[in-house]
Design an enzyme around this catalytic site. Structure first.
Site, PDB file in Angstrom:
ATOM      1  N   ASP A  13       0.810  -1.221   0.000  1.00 50.10           N
ATOM      2  CA  ASP A  13       0.000   0.000   0.000  1.00 50.10           C
ATOM      3  C   ASP A  13       0.845   1.273   0.000  1.00 50.10           C
ATOM      4  O   ASP A  13       0.444   2.297   0.564  1.00 50.10           O
ATOM      5  CB  ASP A  13      -0.975   0.007   1.190  1.00 50.10           C
ATOM      6  CG  ASP A  13      -1.855  -1.222   1.202  1.00 50.10           C
ATOM      7  OD1 ASP A  13      -2.204  -1.690   0.102  1.00 50.10           O
ATOM      8  OD2 ASP A  13      -2.180  -1.708   2.296  1.00 50.10           O
ATOM      9  N   LYS A  16       1.809   2.252  -5.018  1.00 49.43           N
ATOM     10  CA  LYS A  16       2.437   1.756  -6.250  1.00 49.43           C
ATOM     11  C   LYS A  16       1.536   2.031  -7.455  1.00 49.43           C
ATOM     12  O   LYS A  16       1.999   2.368  -8.529  1.00 49.43           O
ATOM     13  CB  LYS A  16       2.670   0.233  -6.139  1.00 49.43           C
ATOM     14  CG  LYS A  16       3.592  -0.138  -4.990  1.00 49.43           C
ATOM     15  CD  LYS A  16       3.712  -1.641  -4.816  1.00 49.43           C
ATOM     16  CE  LYS A  16       2.444  -2.303  -4.310  1.00 49.43           C
ATOM     17  NZ  LYS A  16       2.059  -1.974  -2.933  1.00 49.43           N
ATOM     18  N   GLY A  17       0.194   1.858  -7.252  1.00 45.85           N
ATOM     19  CA  GLY A  17      -0.751   2.058  -8.347  1.00 45.85           C
ATOM     20  C   GLY A  17      -0.630   3.453  -8.938  1.00 45.85           C
ATOM     21  O   GLY A  17      -0.572   3.612 -10.156  1.00 45.85           O
ATOM     22  N   GLY A  40      -4.532  -4.339  -3.841  1.00 46.71           N
ATOM     23  CA  GLY A  40      -5.533  -3.320  -4.143  1.00 46.71           C
ATOM     24  C   GLY A  40      -4.778  -2.062  -4.502  1.00 46.71           C
ATOM     25  O   GLY A  40      -4.196  -1.421  -3.628  1.00 46.71           O
ATOM     26  N   HIS A  41      -4.706  -1.763  -5.800  1.00 43.70           N
ATOM     27  CA  HIS A  41      -3.919  -0.618  -6.261  1.00 43.70           C
ATOM     28  C   HIS A  41      -4.871   0.488  -6.709  1.00 43.70           C
ATOM     29  O   HIS A  41      -5.744   0.253  -7.540  1.00 43.70           O
ATOM     30  CB  HIS A  41      -2.997  -1.038  -7.410  1.00 43.70           C
ATOM     31  CG  HIS A  41      -1.943  -2.028  -6.995  1.00 43.70           C
ATOM     32  ND1 HIS A  41      -0.982  -2.499  -7.831  1.00 43.70           N
ATOM     33  CD2 HIS A  41      -1.707  -2.614  -5.794  1.00 43.70           C
ATOM     34  CE1 HIS A  41      -0.192  -3.348  -7.175  1.00 43.70           C
ATOM     35  NE2 HIS A  41      -0.619  -3.436  -5.930  1.00 43.70           N
ATOM     36  N   GLN A 226       2.026  -6.015  -3.309  1.00 46.06           N
ATOM     37  CA  GLN A 226       2.457  -6.104  -1.905  1.00 46.06           C
ATOM     38  C   GLN A 226       3.737  -5.275  -1.707  1.00 46.06           C
ATOM     39  O   GLN A 226       4.013  -4.398  -2.501  1.00 46.06           O
ATOM     40  CB  GLN A 226       2.681  -7.557  -1.466  1.00 46.06           C
ATOM     41  CG  GLN A 226       1.410  -8.386  -1.348  1.00 46.06           C
ATOM     42  CD  GLN A 226       0.887  -8.901  -2.666  1.00 46.06           C
ATOM     43  OE1 GLN A 226       1.596  -9.539  -3.406  1.00 46.06           O
ATOM     44  NE2 GLN A 226      -0.371  -8.638  -2.957  1.00 46.06           N
ATOM     45  N   PRO A 306      -8.689  -1.342   9.146  1.00 42.64           N
ATOM     46  CA  PRO A 306      -7.843  -0.196   9.477  1.00 42.64           C
ATOM     47  C   PRO A 306      -6.374  -0.621   9.406  1.00 42.64           C
ATOM     48  O   PRO A 306      -6.019  -1.698   9.882  1.00 42.64           O
ATOM     49  CB  PRO A 306      -8.222   0.158  10.921  1.00 42.64           C
ATOM     50  CG  PRO A 306      -9.265  -0.796  11.342  1.00 42.64           C
ATOM     51  CD  PRO A 306      -9.539  -1.779  10.253  1.00 42.64           C
TER      52      PRO A 306
HETATM   53  P1  GDP Z   1      -0.852   0.401  -3.541  1.00 40.59           P
HETATM   54  O1  GDP Z   1      -1.438  -0.893  -3.102  1.00 40.59           O
HETATM   55  O2  GDP Z   1       0.614   0.463  -3.271  1.00 40.59           O
HETATM   56  O3  GDP Z   1      -1.151   0.758  -4.965  1.00 40.59           O
HETATM   57  O4  GDP Z   1      -1.507   1.517  -2.625  1.00 40.59           O
HETATM   58  P2  GDP Z   1      -3.084   1.649  -2.223  1.00 40.59           P
HETATM   59  O5  GDP Z   1      -3.831   2.093  -3.404  1.00 40.59           O
HETATM   60  O6  GDP Z   1      -3.541   0.421  -1.529  1.00 40.59           O
HETATM   61  O7  GDP Z   1      -3.007   2.765  -1.106  1.00 40.59           O
HETATM   62  C1  GDP Z   1      -2.522   4.058  -1.368  1.00 40.59           C
HETATM   63  C2  GDP Z   1      -3.635   5.082  -1.081  1.00 40.59           C
HETATM   64  O8  GDP Z   1      -3.067   6.376  -0.982  1.00 40.59           O
HETATM   65  C3  GDP Z   1      -4.674   5.169  -2.168  1.00 40.59           C
HETATM   66  O9  GDP Z   1      -5.923   5.468  -1.577  1.00 40.59           O
HETATM   67  C4  GDP Z   1      -4.200   6.351  -3.011  1.00 40.59           C
HETATM   68  O10 GDP Z   1      -5.247   7.002  -3.731  1.00 40.59           O
HETATM   69  C5  GDP Z   1      -3.647   7.245  -1.954  1.00 40.59           C
HETATM   70  N1  GDP Z   1      -2.531   8.113  -2.360  1.00 40.59           N
HETATM   71  C6  GDP Z   1      -1.595   7.905  -3.314  1.00 40.59           C
HETATM   72  N2  GDP Z   1      -0.661   8.871  -3.267  1.00 40.59           N
HETATM   73  C7  GDP Z   1      -1.028   9.721  -2.288  1.00 40.59           C
HETATM   74  C8  GDP Z   1      -0.458  10.905  -1.743  1.00 40.59           C
HETATM   75  O11 GDP Z   1       0.604  11.373  -2.126  1.00 40.59           O
HETATM   76  N3  GDP Z   1      -1.128  11.486  -0.717  1.00 40.59           N
HETATM   77  C9  GDP Z   1      -2.298  11.002  -0.217  1.00 40.59           C
HETATM   78  N4  GDP Z   1      -2.863  11.660   0.782  1.00 40.59           N
HETATM   79  N5  GDP Z   1      -2.846   9.880  -0.703  1.00 40.59           N
HETATM   80  C10 GDP Z   1      -2.216   9.241  -1.707  1.00 40.59           C
HETATM   81  P1  IMO Z   2      -0.873  -4.174  -2.243  1.00 41.87           P
HETATM   82  O1  IMO Z   2      -0.400  -4.705  -3.586  1.00 41.87           O
HETATM   83  C1  IMO Z   2      -0.962  -4.648   2.096  1.00 41.87           C
HETATM   84  C2  IMO Z   2      -0.895  -8.742   3.646  1.00 41.87           C
HETATM   85  C3  IMO Z   2      -2.144  -9.222   4.365  1.00 41.87           C
HETATM   86  C4  IMO Z   2      -1.515 -10.211   5.345  1.00 41.87           C
HETATM   87  C5  IMO Z   2      -0.381 -10.819   4.538  1.00 41.87           C
HETATM   88  C6  IMO Z   2      -0.709 -12.169   3.909  1.00 41.87           C
HETATM   89  O2  IMO Z   2      -2.172  -3.474  -2.311  1.00 41.87           O
HETATM   90  O3  IMO Z   2       0.219  -3.384  -1.609  1.00 41.87           O
HETATM   91  P2  IMO Z   2      -2.234 -12.881   1.842  1.00 41.87           P
HETATM   92  O4  IMO Z   2      -3.704 -12.689   1.627  1.00 41.87           O
HETATM   93  O5  IMO Z   2      -1.366 -12.278   0.803  1.00 41.87           O
HETATM   94  O6  IMO Z   2      -1.866 -14.309   2.138  1.00 41.87           O
HETATM   95  O7  IMO Z   2      -1.959 -12.085   3.232  1.00 41.87           O
HETATM   96  O8  IMO Z   2      -0.064  -9.888   3.518  1.00 41.87           O
HETATM   97  N1  IMO Z   2      -1.120  -8.215   2.278  1.00 41.87           N
HETATM   98  C7  IMO Z   2      -1.092  -6.925   1.960  1.00 41.87           C
HETATM   99  N2  IMO Z   2      -0.960  -5.827   2.735  1.00 41.87           N
HETATM  100  N3  IMO Z   2      -1.071  -4.501   0.766  1.00 41.87           N
HETATM  101  C8  IMO Z   2      -1.181  -5.587  -0.042  1.00 41.87           C
HETATM  102  O9  IMO Z   2      -1.166  -5.508  -1.398  1.00 41.87           O
HETATM  103  C9  IMO Z   2      -1.242  -6.866   0.563  1.00 41.87           C
HETATM  104  N4  IMO Z   2      -1.371  -8.120   0.088  1.00 41.87           N
HETATM  105  C10 IMO Z   2      -1.287  -8.938   1.145  1.00 41.87           C
HETATM  106  O10 IMO Z   2      -2.810  -8.172   5.003  1.00 41.87           O
HETATM  107  O11 IMO Z   2      -0.939  -9.510   6.426  1.00 41.87           O
HETATM  108 MG    MG Z   3      -2.937  -1.619  -1.819  1.00 43.71          MG
END
Ligand code: GDP
Ligand code: IMO
Ligand code: MG
Length: 435
Positions: A13, A16-17, A40-41, A226, A306
């Site tokens: 999280d 990366k997306g 979840g990107h 991840q 959370p």
């Molecule tokens: P990923 O799994 O690495 O692609 O990241 P996620 O999408 O799960 O979580 C990143 C969250 O931060 C998403 O809700 C994005 O829309 C948000 N986001 C990305 N860049 C920024 C930033 O610079 N500032 C803030 N406040 N939110 C951001």
């Molecule tokens: P993105 O690509 C954050 C975590 C889960 C759990 C552990 C193992 O959005 O960054 P799994 O279901 O993979 O066997 O769970 O890894 N986990 C992530 N945490 N972002 C992710 O993906 C994750 N994918 C798995 O919460 O602790």
């Molecule tokens: Mg994510």
């Protein structure tokens, strides 16, 4: 221009997306190569927010080929929902999406096993998986006897194979959880035959496609899922995911030679988060953690759990930057730090009275690690409108400088909000900031 990759350096999280979507502009092909619908990107384009689990974040740029390579585990219903969601919103998904016939398939027994096994961890803390069947599917892939690859969908033997696997899985599930409802092989075979037909136009030998890209030196972007601290071999085992989510996973998952990837971009949040169980030395289970969660909207993209929040950990991220051969760093969510009373960065751990800067290999040692913090000045200004480094308050520049110095890598992108425009192309070399 050869291959580039985007790798999360923390526990996932890291945004990366957003970065992949931005970098897609300079690439012809974007590849997911490990993980599955545990990812979840998020990509924000204008007023639209897209949450992608299996489809590469490059899909929103017309003309780009998106590849789901053999190292990914596919949940067919999820990918079909994702395709439908994108099409409903006017995004083209057709010839531009290629899915590997080598990718392994997630079945209902995998999700059932994921639930049962995670709930029955013997020694206390659960991994807290996303319950998407990821671990059980990778286990069956390595075990071979009970595995199904996407290419098997188009062979006559599929129904018989499902019947044999379901017989074995019903026995093992009943042993793990007496009284559990048995799975119905015929119903699963029918359901998956429908998925097979719907996915068929996308299923190809992606390795051969990517090797042609390698031979022709095409610009290919590899999108990690991840984060490196969740890598099955190099992360905080056993509190990890079941694939190589650090930089070392690219070649194996995609089927390209490692030296094709000549640019490795490590993505970090300006602080730390973790979802699920496992040690997290810099966690702030207090008002600071709550403030980070509120300001960063830190709730899981997939499960809405959370996220646990804490200070930036330079011991952990220096380790993952080294493992991944990271050339440059993107610092995301810098805006979230505005208004905190002070900022802390962990620069070492104390374990049993000994100061260490190498990331511990055993989870028990990591549990005992007490972070050694350095305190930095905070800033109150809202930085979400900054477009150049010179728009940032001096304390924010000093914070970035310190991250770059501790990671021994230049910071090349700074993100100050979820939207495409809320990005600073920074490019300040670490060498320049090392006094
Ligand atoms: P990923 O799994 O690495 O692609 O990241 P996620 O999408 O799960 O979580 C990143 C969250 O931060 C998403 O809700 C994005 O829309 C948000 N986001 C990305 N860049 C920024 C930033 O610079 N500032 C803030 N406040 N939110 C951001
Ligand atoms: P993105 O690509 C954050 C975590 C889960 C759990 C552990 C193992 O959005 O960054 P799994 O279901 O993979 O066997 O769970 O890894 N986990 C992530 N945490 N972002 C992710 O993906 C994750 N994918 C798995 O919460 O602790
Ligand atoms: Mg994510």
């Amino acid at each position: 221009m050869p291959g580039s990759c985007v790798i999360g350096l923390q526990w996932g999280d890291e945004a990366k997306g957003k970065l992949v979507d931005l970098l897609t502009e300079q690439h012809e092909v974007v590849v997911r190569y490990q993980g599955g619908a545990n990812a979840g990107h998020t990509v924000v384009v204008g007023d639209e927010i897209y949450k992608l689990s299996l489809i590469p974040s490059g899909i929103l740029r017309p003309g780009v080929k998106c590849v789901i390579a053999g190292g990914v585990v596919i949940h067919p219903a999820t990918i079909l929902e994702e395709i439908a969601m994108l099409r409903d919103r006017g995004v083209e998904v057709g010839e531009n999406l290629l899915i590997s016939d080598r990718a392994h398939v997630i079945f209902p027994w995998h999700t059932a096993e994921d639930r049962v096994l995670d709930e029955s961890t013997a020694d206390g803390e659960n991994i807290g998986t996303t319950q998407r069947g990821i671990g059980p599917c990778y286990r069956d892939k390595v075990g071979r006897a009970h595995a199904v690859r996407l290419g098997d969908f188009y062979r006559d033997s599929l129904a018989g194979r499902i019947e044999r696997i379901v017989a074995a899985k019903n026995e093992s599930l009943a042993a793990l959880r007496p009284g559990i409802e048995p799975l119905d092989a015929a119903a699963i075979a029918r359901e998956y035959a429908e998925y097979a037909a719907e996915l068929e136009r996308h299923v190809v030998d992606t390795t051969s496609f990517l090797l042609d890209c390698v031979d022709r030196d095409r610009p290919v972007l590899f999108e990690g899922a991840q984060g490196s601290l969740l890598d099955v071999d190099h992360g905080t085992y056993p509190f990890v995911t079941s694939s190589n989510s650090s930089g070392i996973g690219v070649a194996a998952g995609a089927g390209v030679p490692p030296r094709f990837v000549q640019r490795a971009i490590g993505v970090i949040k300006a602080y730390s988060t973790r979802v699920g169980g496992g040690p997290f030395p810099t966690e702030q289970d207090n008002d600071i953690g709550r403030q980070l969660r509120d300001q960063g909207n830190e709730y899981g993209t997939v499960t809405r759990r959370p996220r646990r929040c804490g200070w930036f950990d330079a011991v952990a991220t220096r380790y993952t930057a080294r493992i991944g051969g990271i050339d440059e760093v993107a610092v995301m969510l810098l805006d979230v730090l505005s208004g905190l009373p002070e900022l802390k960065i962990c620069t070492a751990y104390e374990i049993d009275g000994r100061r260490v800067t190498d990331f511990p290999s055993h989870v028990d040692d990591l549990r005992r690690a007490v972070p050694v913090f350095e305190t930095l000045e905070s800033w109150d200004e809202d930085v979400s409108g900054a477009r150049e480094l010179s728009d940032l308050p001096p304390a924010a520049c000093a914070y970035l400088d310190r991250l770059s110095e501790l990671l021994e890598r230049p910071v090349s992108f700074v993100s100050v909000g979820p939207e495409r425009a809320q990005t600073i192309i920074a490019n300040f070399p670490a060498a320049a900031s090392l006094a």
